[in-house]
Design a protein around this motif. Structure first.
Motif, PDB file in Angstrom:
ATOM      1  N   SER A  23      -9.661 -24.981 -17.631  1.00  0.00           N
ATOM      2  CA  SER A  23     -10.049 -23.735 -18.283  1.00  0.00           C
ATOM      3  C   SER A  23      -8.891 -23.200 -19.113  1.00  0.00           C
ATOM      4  CB  SER A  23     -10.427 -22.711 -17.205  1.00  0.00           C
ATOM      5  OG  SER A  23     -10.503 -21.413 -17.735  1.00  0.00           O
ATOM      6  N   TRP A  24      -9.190 -22.417 -20.113  1.00  0.00           N
ATOM      7  CA  TRP A  24      -8.141 -21.774 -20.892  1.00  0.00           C
ATOM      8  C   TRP A  24      -7.407 -20.732 -20.053  1.00  0.00           C
ATOM      9  CZ3 TRP A  24      -8.603 -16.534 -21.402  1.00  0.00           C
ATOM     10  CH2 TRP A  24      -9.860 -15.982 -21.157  1.00  0.00           C
ATOM     11  N   ARG A  25      -8.011 -20.317 -18.933  1.00  0.00           N
ATOM     12  CA  ARG A  25      -7.405 -19.282 -18.080  1.00  0.00           C
ATOM     13  C   ARG A  25      -6.342 -19.831 -17.140  1.00  0.00           C
ATOM     14  NH1 ARG A  25     -13.267 -17.733 -17.405  1.00  0.00           N
ATOM     15  NH2 ARG A  25     -13.116 -19.428 -15.947  1.00  0.00           N
ATOM     16  N   ASN A  26      -6.426 -21.114 -16.807  1.00  0.00           N
ATOM     17  CA  ASN A  26      -5.464 -21.694 -15.873  1.00  0.00           C
ATOM     18  C   ASN A  26      -5.377 -23.192 -16.125  1.00  0.00           C
ATOM     19  OD1 ASN A  26      -7.526 -23.075 -14.314  1.00  0.00           O
ATOM     20  ND2 ASN A  26      -8.052 -21.073 -13.475  1.00  0.00           N
ATOM     21  N   ASN A  27      -4.575 -23.856 -15.371  1.00  0.00           N
ATOM     22  CA  ASN A  27      -4.361 -25.291 -15.528  1.00  0.00           C
ATOM     23  C   ASN A  27      -4.937 -26.057 -14.337  1.00  0.00           C
ATOM     24  OD1 ASN A  27      -3.373 -27.454 -17.019  1.00  0.00           O
ATOM     25  ND2 ASN A  27      -1.461 -27.490 -15.872  1.00  0.00           N
ATOM     26  N   HIS A  28      -6.053 -25.570 -13.789  1.00  0.00           N
ATOM     27  CA  HIS A  28      -6.642 -26.164 -12.593  1.00  0.00           C
ATOM     28  C   HIS A  28      -7.690 -27.202 -12.964  1.00  0.00           C
ATOM     29  CE1 HIS A  28      -5.733 -22.069 -10.491  1.00  0.00           C
ATOM     30  NE2 HIS A  28      -4.633 -22.735 -10.818  1.00  0.00           N
ATOM     31  N   ALA A  29      -7.497 -28.416 -12.498  1.00  0.00           N
ATOM     32  CA  ALA A  29      -8.486 -29.470 -12.698  1.00  0.00           C
ATOM     33  C   ALA A  29      -9.695 -29.198 -11.804  1.00  0.00           C
ATOM     34  CB  ALA A  29      -7.881 -30.823 -12.340  1.00  0.00           C
ATOM     35  N   VAL A  30     -10.848 -29.646 -12.213  1.00  0.00           N
ATOM     36  CA  VAL A  30     -12.094 -29.572 -11.436  1.00  0.00           C
ATOM     37  C   VAL A  30     -12.414 -28.125 -11.037  1.00  0.00           C
ATOM     38  CG1 VAL A  30     -13.405 -30.715  -9.570  1.00  0.00           C
ATOM     39  CG2 VAL A  30     -11.465 -31.877 -10.556  1.00  0.00           C
ATOM     40  N   GLY A  31     -11.987 -27.186 -11.840  1.00  0.00           N
ATOM     41  CA  GLY A  31     -12.286 -25.781 -11.560  1.00  0.00           C
ATOM     42  C   GLY A  31     -11.731 -25.295 -10.233  1.00  0.00           C
ATOM     43  N   GLY A  32     -10.696 -25.970  -9.733  1.00  0.00           N
ATOM     44  CA  GLY A  32     -10.105 -25.594  -8.451  1.00  0.00           C
ATOM     45  C   GLY A  32     -10.796 -26.201  -7.247  1.00  0.00           C
ATOM     46  N   TYR A  33     -11.835 -27.004  -7.477  1.00  0.00           N
ATOM     47  CA  TYR A  33     -12.522 -27.679  -6.376  1.00  0.00           C
ATOM     48  C   TYR A  33     -11.738 -28.904  -5.931  1.00  0.00           C
ATOM     49  CZ  TYR A  33     -16.827 -24.961  -6.607  1.00  0.00           C
ATOM     50  OH  TYR A  33     -17.747 -23.949  -6.548  1.00  0.00           O
ATOM     51  N   ASP A  34     -11.995 -29.340  -4.724  1.00  0.00           N
ATOM     52  CA  ASP A  34     -11.415 -30.540  -4.145  1.00  0.00           C
ATOM     53  C   ASP A  34     -12.187 -31.743  -4.694  1.00  0.00           C
ATOM     54  OD1 ASP A  34     -10.876 -32.740  -2.460  1.00  0.00           O
ATOM     55  OD2 ASP A  34     -10.732 -31.500  -0.673  1.00  0.00           O
ATOM     56  N   ALA A  35     -11.560 -32.533  -5.565  1.00  0.00           N
ATOM     57  CA  ALA A  35     -12.242 -33.672  -6.193  1.00  0.00           C
ATOM     58  C   ALA A  35     -12.748 -34.679  -5.165  1.00  0.00           C
ATOM     59  CB  ALA A  35     -11.301 -34.357  -7.183  1.00  0.00           C
ATOM     60  N   VAL A  36     -12.029 -34.871  -4.093  1.00  0.00           N
ATOM     61  CA  VAL A  36     -12.434 -35.831  -3.061  1.00  0.00           C
ATOM     62  C   VAL A  36     -13.709 -35.367  -2.363  1.00  0.00           C
ATOM     63  CG1 VAL A  36     -11.703 -36.968  -0.909  1.00  0.00           C
ATOM     64  CG2 VAL A  36     -10.059 -36.636  -2.774  1.00  0.00           C
ATOM     65  N   SER A  37     -13.885 -34.070  -2.222  1.00  0.00           N
ATOM     66  CA  SER A  37     -15.037 -33.537  -1.487  1.00  0.00           C
ATOM     67  C   SER A  37     -16.373 -33.843  -2.160  1.00  0.00           C
ATOM     68  CB  SER A  37     -14.895 -32.033  -1.253  1.00  0.00           C
ATOM     69  OG  SER A  37     -15.045 -31.296  -2.449  1.00  0.00           O
ATOM     70  N   TYR A  38     -16.382 -34.112  -3.444  1.00  0.00           N
ATOM     71  CA  TYR A  38     -17.639 -34.456  -4.130  1.00  0.00           C
ATOM     72  C   TYR A  38     -18.246 -35.733  -3.565  1.00  0.00           C
ATOM     73  CZ  TYR A  38     -17.084 -30.826  -7.606  1.00  0.00           C
ATOM     74  OH  TYR A  38     -16.977 -29.601  -8.226  1.00  0.00           O
ATOM     75  N   TYR A  39     -17.422 -36.617  -3.070  1.00  0.00           N
ATOM     76  CA  TYR A  39     -17.894 -37.904  -2.561  1.00  0.00           C
ATOM     77  C   TYR A  39     -18.520 -37.790  -1.173  1.00  0.00           C
ATOM     78  CZ  TYR A  39     -15.783 -39.732  -6.694  1.00  0.00           C
ATOM     79  OH  TYR A  39     -15.483 -39.968  -8.019  1.00  0.00           O
ATOM     80  N   THR A  40     -18.429 -36.624  -0.559  1.00  0.00           N
ATOM     81  CA  THR A  40     -19.117 -36.378   0.709  1.00  0.00           C
ATOM     82  C   THR A  40     -20.467 -35.716   0.462  1.00  0.00           C
ATOM     83  OG1 THR A  40     -18.251 -34.139   1.048  1.00  0.00           O
ATOM     84  CG2 THR A  40     -16.887 -35.976   1.852  1.00  0.00           C
ATOM     85  N   GLY A  41     -20.720 -35.318  -0.789  1.00  0.00           N
ATOM     86  CA  GLY A  41     -21.969 -34.647  -1.137  1.00  0.00           C
ATOM     87  C   GLY A  41     -21.921 -33.145  -0.966  1.00  0.00           C
ATOM     88  N   LYS A  42     -20.782 -32.610  -0.518  1.00  0.00           N
ATOM     89  CA  LYS A  42     -20.622 -31.165  -0.333  1.00  0.00           C
ATOM     90  C   LYS A  42     -19.296 -30.722  -0.925  1.00  0.00           C
ATOM     91  CE  LYS A  42     -22.956 -29.200   2.890  1.00  0.00           C
ATOM     92  NZ  LYS A  42     -23.361 -28.401   3.934  1.00  0.00           N
ATOM     93  N   PRO A  43     -19.269 -30.488  -2.236  1.00  0.00           N
ATOM     94  CA  PRO A  43     -18.006 -30.060  -2.845  1.00  0.00           C
ATOM     95  C   PRO A  43     -17.555 -28.704  -2.312  1.00  0.00           C
ATOM     96  CG  PRO A  43     -19.770 -30.205  -4.497  1.00  0.00           C
ATOM     97  CD  PRO A  43     -20.343 -30.620  -3.193  1.00  0.00           C
ATOM     98  N   VAL A  44     -16.251 -28.599  -2.106  1.00  0.00           N
ATOM     99  CA  VAL A  44     -15.672 -27.340  -1.630  1.00  0.00           C
ATOM    100  C   VAL A  44     -14.469 -26.985  -2.494  1.00  0.00           C
ATOM    101  CG1 VAL A  44     -16.457 -27.624   0.759  1.00  0.00           C
ATOM    102  CG2 VAL A  44     -14.231 -28.512   0.091  1.00  0.00           C
ATOM    103  N   LYS A  45     -14.174 -25.703  -2.545  1.00  0.00           N
ATOM    104  CA  LYS A  45     -12.990 -25.229  -3.259  1.00  0.00           C
ATOM    105  C   LYS A  45     -11.741 -25.769  -2.571  1.00  0.00           C
ATOM    106  CE  LYS A  45     -13.705 -22.179  -6.642  1.00  0.00           C
ATOM    107  NZ  LYS A  45     -13.069 -22.290  -7.938  1.00  0.00           N
ATOM    108  N   GLY A  46     -10.756 -26.063  -3.370  1.00  0.00           N
ATOM    109  CA  GLY A  46      -9.484 -26.499  -2.818  1.00  0.00           C
ATOM    110  C   GLY A  46      -8.655 -25.308  -2.387  1.00  0.00           C
ATOM    111  N   ASP A  47      -7.676 -25.578  -1.579  1.00  0.00           N
ATOM    112  CA  ASP A  47      -6.750 -24.571  -1.072  1.00  0.00           C
ATOM    113  C   ASP A  47      -5.428 -24.752  -1.829  1.00  0.00           C
ATOM    114  OD1 ASP A  47      -4.754 -23.217   0.436  1.00  0.00           O
ATOM    115  OD2 ASP A  47      -5.922 -23.472   2.270  1.00  0.00           O
ATOM    116  N   PRO A  48      -4.903 -23.689  -2.444  1.00  0.00           N
ATOM    117  CA  PRO A  48      -3.657 -23.829  -3.215  1.00  0.00           C
ATOM    118  C   PRO A  48      -2.478 -24.397  -2.413  1.00  0.00           C
ATOM    119  CG  PRO A  48      -4.696 -21.742  -3.720  1.00  0.00           C
ATOM    120  CD  PRO A  48      -5.476 -22.350  -2.576  1.00  0.00           C
TER     121      PRO A  48
END
Length: 142
Positions: A23-48
């Protein structure tokens, strides 16, 4: 008619590496979500507290384990086309990909711009993936 004009943004990539959408607002990939979590079928936000800098973007993970998994094989877990909209890439354009509109196909994570575009992409997914794979190199060429 859907217009993507003025909506593209990315972190500055190092020479020779494909861009990662942020985003232009920050430098966070995947909107701050945990990219690995998509492979479980339940994406979750990452923890900084579980972050990793990769391809000039900051990636967050929900657990230390997921962070380690990503670090060991980032190409396996990063979204296709740098997280840009898969449908737009198939059409030869760059548009933001949304972490809320995603699909995993053959071990590859794809994002789309919004629900309407995702539905359009799903109808001819294999065709759009072939087209996106073909057009992506030209879109990121210097």
């Amino acid at each position: 008619m859907l217009s993507f004009a003025g909506l593209t943004a990315s972190a500055p990539a190092q020479a020779g590496e494909p861009p990662i959408y942020t985003s232009w607002r920050n430098n966070h990939a995947v909107g701050g979500y945990d990219a690995v979590s998509y492979y479980t079928g339940k994406p979750v936000k990452g923890d900084p507290k579980y972050f990793f800098e990769y391809k000039s973007a900051i990636w967050f993970f929900s657990t230390q384990r997921n962070r380690n998994v990503f670090i060991s094989e980032p190409l396996k877990y990063e979204p296709q086309y740098g997280g840009y909209c898969a449908w737009a890439v198939a059409k030869g354009k760059l548009a933001p990909g949304s972490p809320d509109h995603w699909h995993v196909e053959d071990g590859r994570l794809f994002f789309n711009y919004n629900a309407r575009i995702e539905r359009r992409w799903q109808k001819k997914r294999a065709k759009f993936i072939r087209e996106g794979d073909g057009r992506w190199p030209a879109l990121i060429a210097d």
